[in-house]
Design a protein around this motif. Structure first.
Motif, PDB file in Angstrom:
ATOM      1  N   PRO A 294     -35.237  92.889 -14.026  1.00  0.00           N
ATOM      2  CA  PRO A 294     -36.030  93.677 -13.081  1.00  0.00           C
ATOM      3  C   PRO A 294     -35.153  94.479 -12.127  1.00  0.00           C
ATOM      4  N   LEU A 295     -35.661  95.625 -11.728  1.00  0.00           N
ATOM      5  CA  LEU A 295     -35.024  96.489 -10.732  1.00  0.00           C
ATOM      6  C   LEU A 295     -36.097  96.894  -9.738  1.00  0.00           C
ATOM      7  N   ILE A 296     -35.892  96.537  -8.492  1.00  0.00           N
ATOM      8  CA  ILE A 296     -36.847  96.846  -7.427  1.00  0.00           C
ATOM      9  C   ILE A 296     -36.257  97.961  -6.577  1.00  0.00           C
ATOM     10  N   VAL A 297     -36.957  99.079  -6.492  1.00  0.00           N
ATOM     11  CA  VAL A 297     -36.578 100.167  -5.594  1.00  0.00           C
ATOM     12  C   VAL A 297     -37.518 100.071  -4.406  1.00  0.00           C
ATOM     13  N   THR A 298     -36.943  99.980  -3.207  1.00  0.00           N
ATOM     14  CA  THR A 298     -37.760  99.771  -2.022  1.00  0.00           C
ATOM     15  C   THR A 298     -37.155 100.437  -0.794  1.00  0.00           C
ATOM     16  N   LYS A 299     -38.012 100.761   0.149  1.00  0.00           N
ATOM     17  CA  LYS A 299     -37.558 101.308   1.423  1.00  0.00           C
ATOM     18  C   LYS A 299     -36.964 100.217   2.314  1.00  0.00           C
TER      19      LYS A 299
ATOM     20  N   LYS B 172     -33.116  89.396   1.093  1.00  0.00           N
ATOM     21  CA  LYS B 172     -33.284  88.112   1.800  1.00  0.00           C
ATOM     22  C   LYS B 172     -34.221  87.185   1.022  1.00  0.00           C
ATOM     23  N   LEU B 173     -35.324  87.719   0.516  1.00  0.00           N
ATOM     24  CA  LEU B 173     -36.262  86.924  -0.270  1.00  0.00           C
ATOM     25  C   LEU B 173     -35.566  86.305  -1.482  1.00  0.00           C
ATOM     26  N   PHE B 174     -34.825  87.126  -2.226  1.00  0.00           N
ATOM     27  CA  PHE B 174     -34.169  86.611  -3.425  1.00  0.00           C
ATOM     28  C   PHE B 174     -33.029  85.652  -3.086  1.00  0.00           C
ATOM     29  N   GLU B 175     -32.369  85.854  -1.956  1.00  0.00           N
ATOM     30  CA  GLU B 175     -31.363  84.881  -1.524  1.00  0.00           C
ATOM     31  C   GLU B 175     -32.019  83.527  -1.256  1.00  0.00           C
ATOM     32  N   GLU B 176     -33.195  83.554  -0.642  1.00  0.00           N
ATOM     33  CA  GLU B 176     -33.920  82.313  -0.373  1.00  0.00           C
ATOM     34  C   GLU B 176     -34.401  81.654  -1.667  1.00  0.00           C
ATOM     35  N   LEU B 177     -34.539  82.455  -2.734  1.00  0.00           N
ATOM     36  CA  LEU B 177     -34.906  81.921  -4.048  1.00  0.00           C
ATOM     37  C   LEU B 177     -33.685  81.453  -4.844  1.00  0.00           C
TER      38      LEU B 177
ATOM     39  N   ASP C 132     -28.960  80.048 -12.525  1.00  0.00           N
ATOM     40  CA  ASP C 132     -29.434  79.910 -13.904  1.00  0.00           C
ATOM     41  C   ASP C 132     -29.107  81.124 -14.769  1.00  0.00           C
ATOM     42  N   GLY C 133     -28.469  82.142 -14.184  1.00  0.00           N
ATOM     43  CA  GLY C 133     -28.058  83.309 -14.951  1.00  0.00           C
ATOM     44  C   GLY C 133     -29.037  84.466 -14.943  1.00  0.00           C
ATOM     45  N   PHE C 134     -30.120  84.353 -14.168  1.00  0.00           N
ATOM     46  CA  PHE C 134     -31.080  85.457 -14.074  1.00  0.00           C
ATOM     47  C   PHE C 134     -30.533  86.527 -13.132  1.00  0.00           C
ATOM     48  N   HIS C 135     -30.839  87.787 -13.441  1.00  0.00           N
ATOM     49  CA  HIS C 135     -30.419  88.901 -12.597  1.00  0.00           C
ATOM     50  C   HIS C 135     -31.628  89.635 -12.039  1.00  0.00           C
ATOM     51  N   VAL C 136     -31.448  90.209 -10.870  1.00  0.00           N
ATOM     52  CA  VAL C 136     -32.397  91.152 -10.291  1.00  0.00           C
ATOM     53  C   VAL C 136     -31.561  92.174  -9.529  1.00  0.00           C
ATOM     54  N   ASP C 137     -31.956  93.434  -9.603  1.00  0.00           N
ATOM     55  CA  ASP C 137     -31.308  94.487  -8.834  1.00  0.00           C
ATOM     56  C   ASP C 137     -32.288  94.954  -7.774  1.00  0.00           C
ATOM     57  N   VAL C 138     -31.770  95.186  -6.576  1.00  0.00           N
ATOM     58  CA  VAL C 138     -32.572  95.723  -5.481  1.00  0.00           C
ATOM     59  C   VAL C 138     -31.889  97.001  -5.027  1.00  0.00           C
ATOM     60  N   THR C 139     -32.649  98.099  -5.030  1.00  0.00           N
ATOM     61  CA  THR C 139     -32.101  99.393  -4.633  1.00  0.00           C
ATOM     62  C   THR C 139     -32.800  99.888  -3.385  1.00  0.00           C
ATOM     63  N   GLN C 140     -32.000 100.243  -2.383  1.00  0.00           N
ATOM     64  CA  GLN C 140     -32.521 100.890  -1.179  1.00  0.00           C
ATOM     65  C   GLN C 140     -32.836 102.319  -1.568  1.00  0.00           C
TER      66      GLN C 140
ATOM     67  N   PHE D 156     -30.724  83.386  -5.360  1.00  0.00           N
ATOM     68  CA  PHE D 156     -29.896  84.453  -5.906  1.00  0.00           C
ATOM     69  C   PHE D 156     -28.757  84.773  -4.943  1.00  0.00           C
ATOM     70  N   GLU D 157     -27.630  85.203  -5.495  1.00  0.00           N
ATOM     71  CA  GLU D 157     -26.489  85.632  -4.685  1.00  0.00           C
ATOM     72  C   GLU D 157     -26.129  87.059  -5.051  1.00  0.00           C
ATOM     73  N   LYS D 158     -25.625  87.799  -4.062  1.00  0.00           N
ATOM     74  CA  LYS D 158     -25.165  89.160  -4.320  1.00  0.00           C
ATOM     75  C   LYS D 158     -23.938  89.098  -5.220  1.00  0.00           C
ATOM     76  N   ARG D 159     -23.951  89.895  -6.299  1.00  0.00           N
ATOM     77  CA  ARG D 159     -22.807  89.970  -7.213  1.00  0.00           C
ATOM     78  C   ARG D 159     -21.928  91.174  -6.863  1.00  0.00           C
ATOM     79  N   HIS D 160     -22.551  92.327  -6.700  1.00  0.00           N
ATOM     80  CA  HIS D 160     -21.830  93.501  -6.213  1.00  0.00           C
ATOM     81  C   HIS D 160     -22.826  94.527  -5.691  1.00  0.00           C
ATOM     82  N   ILE D 161     -22.302  95.449  -4.919  1.00  0.00           N
ATOM     83  CA  ILE D 161     -23.110  96.507  -4.326  1.00  0.00           C
ATOM     84  C   ILE D 161     -22.486  97.835  -4.731  1.00  0.00           C
ATOM     85  N   LYS D 162     -23.328  98.721  -5.245  1.00  0.00           N
ATOM     86  CA  LYS D 162     -22.896 100.063  -5.621  1.00  0.00           C
ATOM     87  C   LYS D 162     -23.586 101.025  -4.668  1.00  0.00           C
ATOM     88  N   GLU D 163     -22.817 101.808  -3.926  1.00  0.00           N
ATOM     89  CA  GLU D 163     -23.401 102.698  -2.926  1.00  0.00           C
ATOM     90  C   GLU D 163     -23.362 104.146  -3.381  1.00  0.00           C
ATOM     91  N   GLN D 164     -24.237 104.954  -2.790  1.00  0.00           N
ATOM     92  CA  GLN D 164     -24.335 106.392  -3.034  1.00  0.00           C
ATOM     93  C   GLN D 164     -24.414 106.696  -4.530  1.00  0.00           C
TER      94      GLN D 164
END
Length: 125
Positions: A8-13, A20-25, A50-58, A27-35
């Motif tokens: 999944p990839l969540i694009v959000t404002k 924060k929600l996924f950290e509480e579930l 468990d090896g699941f991924h999620v991407d969150v995009t500002q 998940f840990e940040k693996r890397h951040i790609k900017e611009q």
């Protein structure tokens, strides 16, 4: 064409709240790609123990997508177009976006679901 990852990839404002929600579930940040686009979006890649991924995009809007990494972007785009997908209509996504470490297109199905199709062009640290 080979799919190398699919998640999944969540694009959000409000990426901070989603992260924060996924950290509480667990998940840990693996890397951040900017611009990564003309909108200066930032993508946060997260992974669970468990090896699941999620991407969150500002971003500037609210969309839910599926990120599909492939070994050949051109073949993936052609395959999807042959199955009725089109590149997203807004100006930024009509062209392939090159982030320096990957290139991607946003592809939309006839029924409206969205695939963010990406090919790594350089290994990430």
């Amino acid at each position: 064409m080979k799919i190398t990852s699919f998640n999944p990839l969540i694009v959000t404002k409000d990426a901070e709240s989603a992260v924060k929600l996924f950290e509480e579930l667990g998940f840990e940040k693996r890397h951040i790609k900017e611009q990564i686009s003309l909108n200066n979006a930032a993508d946060i890649r997260m992974k669970s123990a468990d090896g699941f991924h999620v991407d969150v995009t500002q971003g500037t809007g609210e969309w839910m997508m599926i990120r599909m990494n492939v070994d050949n972007l051109d073949k993936a785009v052609a395959f999807l177009e042959a199955h009725g997908f089109h590149k997203a209509r807004h100006a930024v996504a009509k062209d392939t976006i090159d982030t320096g470490t990957s290139k991607f297109n946003i592809m939309v199905s006839a029924s409206g679901f969205i695939l963010a199709v990406s090919q790594h062009t350089r290994d990430m640290d």
